[in-house]
Design a protein around this motif. Structure first.
Motif, PDB file in Angstrom:
ATOM      1  N   ILE A  67       1.012  -1.240   0.018  1.00 53.34           N
ATOM      2  CA  ILE A  67      -0.031   0.097   0.051  1.00 53.34           C
ATOM      3  C   ILE A  67       0.892   1.202   0.200  1.00 53.34           C
ATOM      4  O   ILE A  67       1.807   1.255   1.100  1.00 53.34           O
ATOM      5  CB  ILE A  67      -0.929   0.200   1.256  1.00 53.34           C
ATOM      6  CG1 ILE A  67      -1.787  -0.969   1.302  1.00 53.34           C
ATOM      7  CG2 ILE A  67      -1.634   1.416   1.370  1.00 53.34           C
ATOM      8  CD1 ILE A  67      -2.735  -0.930   0.076  1.00 53.34           C
ATOM      9  N   ALA A  68       0.543   2.196  -0.872  1.00 51.71           N
ATOM     10  CA  ALA A  68       1.419   3.484  -0.990  1.00 51.71           C
ATOM     11  C   ALA A  68       0.320   4.392  -1.003  1.00 51.71           C
ATOM     12  O   ALA A  68       0.016   4.998  -2.003  1.00 51.71           O
ATOM     13  CB  ALA A  68       2.281   3.542  -2.262  1.00 51.71           C
ATOM     14  N   SER A  69       0.143   5.033   0.183  1.00 54.87           N
ATOM     15  CA  SER A  69      -0.713   5.828   0.231  1.00 54.87           C
ATOM     16  C   SER A  69      -0.444   7.243   0.935  1.00 54.87           C
ATOM     17  O   SER A  69       0.332   7.086   1.734  1.00 54.87           O
ATOM     18  CB  SER A  69      -2.100   5.516   1.205  1.00 54.87           C
ATOM     19  OG  SER A  69      -3.112   6.362   1.529  1.00 54.87           O
ATOM     20  N   ALA A  70      -0.761   8.489   0.352  1.00 53.43           N
ATOM     21  CA  ALA A  70      -0.879   9.690   1.048  1.00 53.43           C
ATOM     22  C   ALA A  70      -1.338   9.845   2.567  1.00 53.43           C
ATOM     23  O   ALA A  70      -0.964  10.627   3.347  1.00 53.43           O
ATOM     24  CB  ALA A  70      -1.178  10.843   0.347  1.00 53.43           C
ATOM     25  N   SER A  71      -2.286   8.813   2.615  1.00 54.83           N
ATOM     26  CA  SER A  71      -3.315   9.038   4.051  1.00 54.83           C
ATOM     27  C   SER A  71      -2.184   8.476   5.253  1.00 54.83           C
ATOM     28  O   SER A  71      -1.977   7.331   5.132  1.00 54.83           O
ATOM     29  CB  SER A  71      -4.416   8.174   3.964  1.00 54.83           C
ATOM     30  OG  SER A  71      -5.132   8.086   5.197  1.00 54.83           O
TER      31      SER A  71
END
Length: 226
Positions: free
Chosen positions: A116-120
């Motif tokens: 997972i590569a999320s800005a969150s």
């Protein structure tokens, strides 16, 4: 030498589960409080963008320049986050988007890694509520990422933590900034949404339900051979 697909790196919001509505409602509450004309259309610009950068975009809607100290900006961003966390606390396993569980299971069976590569900064909480902690080899901690998408940092961090070369990765995104980040990371870019919104993606699917491991392998192989 052909580089085979070794990892698939997913964005979270709009790819694994749809938290876009939760983000919209939280930002709308802040916008209403500040008497800013925040719309669903403008909300699209915030996809894949960090919280503080999203706040700055929101404040740009003011007809007069609003002056805030860094502390005030952080307080506003934190208030939005608290509203968002209240909303996502209701997320449950059935909120995983169509096709995602089957895709991940197929990738695992083929020995292809997942991340997972999320800005969150709430990615861990969302994944926990979805009961998917064991489904991903890596979940990048957004708190360690300095540059927002379209900068490729978060995707490169995922590849590094997986121990995989970027060229051996496929990235899946539903935001233009995210697709640009995947391409900047030298990965194969898959977009979810309308094709006309993603002219630079290597392939676009209308929905996550269409995702297919065999196709991803084939698309990656074709991109690498270009």
């Amino acid at each position: 030498m052909t580089i085979e697909l070794q990892a698939v790196i997913f964005d979270l919001d709009g790819v694994i589960t749809d938290t876009a509505e939760h983000h919209y409602l939280a930002w709308k509450a802040i916008g209403d409080e500040l008497k800013l004309p925040f719309t669903r259309e403008f909300n699209e610009k915030l996809k894949g963008v960090s919280r503080l950068e999203s706040l700055r975009l929101l404040l740009s809607l003011s007809p007069t320049e609003l002056q805030y100290s860094e502390q005030q900006l952080h307080e506003l961003a934190e208030r939005k986050n608290e509203l968002y966390k209240q909303l996502i606390s209701q997320i449950k396993p059935s909120d995983v988007l169509p096709g995602i569980p089957e895709l991940i299971a197929d990738l695992k069976q083929r020995g292809i890694k997942t991340a997972i590569a999320s800005a969150s900064k709430n990615a861990f909480a969302v994944i926990r509520n979805l009961q998917m902690e064991q489904q991903f080899d890596v979940i990048v901690d957004a708190a360690t990422i300095k540059n927002s998408k379209p900068d490729p940092e978060v995707f490169l961090a995922a590849a590094q933590q997986l121990g995989v070369e970027p060229k051996a990765c496929v990235g899946i995104e539903d935001a233009v900034a995210g697709v640009e980040a995947i391409i900047a990371a030298d990965m194969t870019a898959i977009a979810i949404g309308k094709q006309e919104h993603f002219p630079h993606a290597h392939h676009t699917y209308a929905s996550t339900a269409e995702l297919n491991a065999e196709q991803l392998i084939d698309i990656h192989r074709k991109v690498i051979s270009l």
